[in-house]
Design a protein around this motif. Structure first.
Motif, PDB file in Angstrom:
ATOM      1  N   HIS A   1       0.911  -1.306  -0.289  1.00  0.00           N
ATOM      2  CA  HIS A   1       0.507   0.026  -0.046  1.00  0.00           C
ATOM      3  C   HIS A   1       0.954   1.555   0.315  1.00  0.00           C
ATOM      4  CE1 HIS A   1      -3.451   2.827   0.525  1.00  0.00           C
ATOM      5  NE2 HIS A   1      -2.577   3.174   1.862  1.00  0.00           N
ATOM      6  N   ARG A   2       0.352   2.200  -1.026  1.00  0.00           N
ATOM      7  CA  ARG A   2       1.521   3.181  -1.079  1.00  0.00           C
ATOM      8  C   ARG A   2      -0.073   4.386  -1.534  1.00  0.00           C
ATOM      9  NH1 ARG A   2       4.513  -0.114   0.893  1.00  0.00           N
ATOM     10  NH2 ARG A   2       6.614   0.013   0.299  1.00  0.00           N
ATOM     11  N   ALA A   3       0.049   5.346  -0.618  1.00  0.00           N
ATOM     12  CA  ALA A   3      -0.915   6.051  -0.405  1.00  0.00           C
ATOM     13  C   ALA A   3      -0.368   7.551  -1.852  1.00  0.00           C
ATOM     14  CB  ALA A   3      -1.224   6.907   0.778  1.00  0.00           C
ATOM     15  N   GLY A   4      -1.637   7.852  -2.479  1.00  0.00           N
ATOM     16  CA  GLY A   4      -1.755   8.545  -4.168  1.00  0.00           C
ATOM     17  C   GLY A   4      -0.569   7.517  -5.497  1.00  0.00           C
ATOM     18  N   GLN A   5      -0.516   6.549  -5.119  1.00  0.00           N
ATOM     19  CA  GLN A   5       0.683   5.640  -6.196  1.00  0.00           C
ATOM     20  C   GLN A   5      -0.261   4.566  -6.833  1.00  0.00           C
ATOM     21  OE1 GLN A   5       4.317   3.828  -5.256  1.00  0.00           O
ATOM     22  NE2 GLN A   5       5.135   5.646  -4.056  1.00  0.00           N
ATOM     23  N   VAL A   6      -0.472   4.016  -7.989  1.00  0.00           N
ATOM     24  CA  VAL A   6      -1.342   3.224  -8.441  1.00  0.00           C
ATOM     25  C   VAL A   6      -0.819   2.086  -8.460  1.00  0.00           C
ATOM     26  CG1 VAL A   6      -1.866   2.595 -10.959  1.00  0.00           C
ATOM     27  CG2 VAL A   6      -1.548   5.083 -10.471  1.00  0.00           C
ATOM     28  N   GLN A   7      -1.390   1.353  -7.605  1.00  0.00           N
ATOM     29  CA  GLN A   7      -1.532  -0.250  -6.976  1.00  0.00           C
ATOM     30  C   GLN A   7      -2.132  -1.538  -8.787  1.00  0.00           C
ATOM     31  OE1 GLN A   7      -3.207   0.856  -3.870  1.00  0.00           O
ATOM     32  NE2 GLN A   7      -1.460  -0.664  -2.902  1.00  0.00           N
ATOM     33  N   SER A   8      -1.081  -1.434  -8.822  1.00  0.00           N
ATOM     34  CA  SER A   8      -1.772  -3.157  -9.659  1.00  0.00           C
ATOM     35  C   SER A   8      -3.330  -4.151  -9.390  1.00  0.00           C
ATOM     36  CB  SER A   8      -0.703  -4.458  -9.816  1.00  0.00           C
ATOM     37  OG  SER A   8      -0.847  -5.194  -8.664  1.00  0.00           O
ATOM     38  N   GLY A   9      -3.420  -4.574  -9.475  1.00  0.00           N
ATOM     39  CA  GLY A   9      -4.832  -5.175  -9.135  1.00  0.00           C
ATOM     40  C   GLY A   9      -4.908  -6.129  -8.512  1.00  0.00           C
ATOM     41  N   ALA A  10      -4.117  -6.969  -8.703  1.00  0.00           N
ATOM     42  CA  ALA A  10      -3.236  -8.217  -7.717  1.00  0.00           C
ATOM     43  C   ALA A  10      -2.716  -7.280  -6.106  1.00  0.00           C
ATOM     44  CB  ALA A  10      -2.345  -8.412  -8.417  1.00  0.00           C
ATOM     45  N   ASP A  11      -2.334  -5.880  -6.232  1.00  0.00           N
ATOM     46  CA  ASP A  11      -1.660  -5.718  -5.058  1.00  0.00           C
ATOM     47  C   ASP A  11      -3.202  -4.818  -3.769  1.00  0.00           C
ATOM     48  OD1 ASP A  11       1.035  -6.990  -5.645  1.00  0.00           O
ATOM     49  OD2 ASP A  11       1.386  -4.306  -6.217  1.00  0.00           O
ATOM     50  N   GLN A  12      -3.748  -4.298  -4.581  1.00  0.00           N
ATOM     51  CA  GLN A  12      -5.237  -3.552  -4.538  1.00  0.00           C
ATOM     52  C   GLN A  12      -5.755  -4.824  -3.839  1.00  0.00           C
ATOM     53  OE1 GLN A  12      -7.390  -1.721  -7.279  1.00  0.00           O
ATOM     54  NE2 GLN A  12      -5.790  -0.159  -7.656  1.00  0.00           N
ATOM     55  N   ALA A  13      -5.914  -5.720  -4.552  1.00  0.00           N
ATOM     56  CA  ALA A  13      -6.802  -7.166  -3.136  1.00  0.00           C
ATOM     57  C   ALA A  13      -6.225  -7.242  -2.349  1.00  0.00           C
ATOM     58  CB  ALA A  13      -7.171  -8.492  -4.510  1.00  0.00           C
ATOM     59  N   SER A  14      -4.614  -7.488  -2.528  1.00  0.00           N
ATOM     60  CA  SER A  14      -4.069  -8.101  -1.174  1.00  0.00           C
ATOM     61  C   SER A  14      -4.188  -7.282  -0.340  1.00  0.00           C
ATOM     62  CB  SER A  14      -2.312  -7.947  -1.796  1.00  0.00           C
ATOM     63  OG  SER A  14      -2.336  -9.342  -2.559  1.00  0.00           O
ATOM     64  N   VAL A  15      -4.224  -5.902  -0.684  1.00  0.00           N
ATOM     65  CA  VAL A  15      -4.650  -4.992   0.743  1.00  0.00           C
ATOM     66  C   VAL A  15      -5.486  -4.889   1.312  1.00  0.00           C
ATOM     67  CG1 VAL A  15      -4.094  -2.185   0.841  1.00  0.00           C
ATOM     68  CG2 VAL A  15      -2.415  -3.286  -0.027  1.00  0.00           C
ATOM     69  N   ALA A  16      -6.933  -4.967  -0.126  1.00  0.00           N
ATOM     70  CA  ALA A  16      -8.200  -5.001   0.716  1.00  0.00           C
ATOM     71  C   ALA A  16      -8.536  -6.423   1.992  1.00  0.00           C
ATOM     72  CB  ALA A  16      -8.933  -5.168  -0.312  1.00  0.00           C
ATOM     73  N   ASN A  17      -7.799  -7.387   0.996  1.00  0.00           N
ATOM     74  CA  ASN A  17      -7.699  -8.440   2.088  1.00  0.00           C
ATOM     75  C   ASN A  17      -7.200  -8.248   3.287  1.00  0.00           C
ATOM     76  OD1 ASN A  17      -9.564  -9.628   0.425  1.00  0.00           O
ATOM     77  ND2 ASN A  17      -7.876 -10.902  -0.825  1.00  0.00           N
ATOM     78  N   ALA A  18      -6.050  -8.082   3.676  1.00  0.00           N
ATOM     79  CA  ALA A  18      -5.589  -7.949   4.543  1.00  0.00           C
ATOM     80  C   ALA A  18      -5.655  -6.961   5.833  1.00  0.00           C
ATOM     81  CB  ALA A  18      -4.095  -7.616   4.378  1.00  0.00           C
ATOM     82  N   SER A  19      -6.678  -5.932   4.684  1.00  0.00           N
ATOM     83  CA  SER A  19      -7.364  -4.870   5.727  1.00  0.00           C
ATOM     84  C   SER A  19      -8.404  -5.785   6.221  1.00  0.00           C
ATOM     85  CB  SER A  19      -8.047  -3.626   5.361  1.00  0.00           C
ATOM     86  OG  SER A  19      -6.401  -3.008   4.715  1.00  0.00           O
ATOM     87  N   GLU A  20      -9.044  -6.184   6.139  1.00  0.00           N
ATOM     88  CA  GLU A  20     -10.651  -6.941   5.891  1.00  0.00           C
ATOM     89  C   GLU A  20      -9.841  -7.754   7.546  1.00  0.00           C
ATOM     90  OE1 GLU A  20     -14.053  -7.869   6.717  1.00  0.00           O
ATOM     91  OE2 GLU A  20     -13.418  -6.172   5.403  1.00  0.00           O
ATOM     92  N   ARG A  21      -9.010  -8.555   7.441  1.00  0.00           N
ATOM     93  CA  ARG A  21      -8.430  -9.453   8.473  1.00  0.00           C
ATOM     94  C   ARG A  21      -7.713  -8.908   9.515  1.00  0.00           C
ATOM     95  NH1 ARG A  21      -6.731 -12.541   3.798  1.00  0.00           N
ATOM     96  NH2 ARG A  21      -4.565 -11.382   3.819  1.00  0.00           N
ATOM     97  N   LEU A  22      -7.776  -7.668   9.425  1.00  0.00           N
ATOM     98  CA  LEU A  22      -7.106  -6.380  10.461  1.00  0.00           C
ATOM     99  C   LEU A  22      -8.030  -5.902  11.398  1.00  0.00           C
ATOM    100  CD1 LEU A  22      -4.418  -4.982   9.019  1.00  0.00           C
ATOM    101  CD2 LEU A  22      -4.158  -6.845  10.822  1.00  0.00           C
ATOM    102  N   ILE A  23      -9.664  -5.895  10.532  1.00  0.00           N
ATOM    103  CA  ILE A  23     -10.180  -5.168  10.960  1.00  0.00           C
ATOM    104  C   ILE A  23     -10.872  -5.597  12.899  1.00  0.00           C
ATOM    105  CG2 ILE A  23     -13.228  -5.063  11.534  1.00  0.00           C
ATOM    106  CD1 ILE A  23     -12.835  -3.915   8.332  1.00  0.00           C
TER     107      ILE A  23
END
Length: 219
Positions: free
Chosen positions: A124-146
């Motif tokens: 996750h790099r705020a303000g930087q374009v991420q690949s779809g795979a990276d976005q999905a990984s960050v989203a999944n990690a964030s969900e697990r951290l809740i």
């Protein structure tokens, strides 16, 4: 004198922060992670986790490692908990109950938070374009951290700190894990008590001293 093997841009930061809180002098041997070097085995390569001299000290080839007299100890959480117990209040435990709670929170951070928080740190790099795979990984990690962050939110909202109503080694250990995810504002904004607690931890002079030393090292 205590010796810390490992650069500050590593989990050695936890130990160094605690030493600054304690006012404990130490000698630092800047062992760097081998993966950060293009050829860690080359003649003249910086001392690193694959260097023969370091492997004699740490067969696992991982930093940090501390030497305290005859004791050689690896694993950063073991190192901080050992030093806090050795030097006692206010950062170490007052009794066996506090000791157990400091272990509990430190292990909780390592097992329930760190892996997903590291995913966010690396992808996750705020303000930087991420690949779809990276976005999905960050989203999944964030969900697990809740869920684990909600546990921290409850504890900190009620008590201000993790153990004993005061700043201790448990706060250092957990804060250094939660730090990996703090750039993900959409996640952290869901936990205002955790966000405020982390800011207070990082405002401490001992953290700031460690952080400036970390920033002074090559990336």
């Amino acid at each position: 004198m205590l010796t810390i093997h490992g650069v500050t841009r590593s989990r050695a930061s936890r130990i160094i922060w605690l030493c600054h809180e304690l006012g404990l002098p130490f000698r630092q041997v800047p062992v760097i992670q081998a993966y950060r070097l293009s050829d860690p085995d080359a003649p003249g390569a910086p001392l690193n986790t694959r260097s023969a001299s370091f492997l004699k000290l740490s067969p696992a080839g991982a930093i940090p490692v501390i030497e305290d007299g005859d004791l050689v100890l690896s694993e950063s959480l073991a190192c901080t908990l050992y030093l806090a117990r050795k030097h006692g209040l206010p950062f170490g435990p007052a009794d066996a109950t506090e000791d157990a709670l400091m272990l509990q929170w430190s292990f909780y951070a390592a097992t329930a938070i760190e892996q997903d928080a590291l995913t966010i740190l690396f992808m996750h790099r705020a303000g930087q374009v991420q690949s779809g795979a990276d976005q999905a990984s960050v989203a999944n990690a964030s969900e697990r951290l809740i869920r684990p962050l909600a546990v921290l939110e409850e504890q900190i909202s009620r008590h201000g700190h993790l153990v004993g109503g005061r700043f201790t080694v448990a706060d250092i250990n957990v804060a250094e894990v939660v730090r990996y995810a703090q750039s993900h504002h959409a996640l952290m904004d869901q936990f205002p008590a955790v966000r405020s607690w982390l800011a207070d931890c990082q405002a401490r002079p001992a953290f700031q001293k460690m952080w400036q030393e970390r920033l002074a090292e090559p990336e």
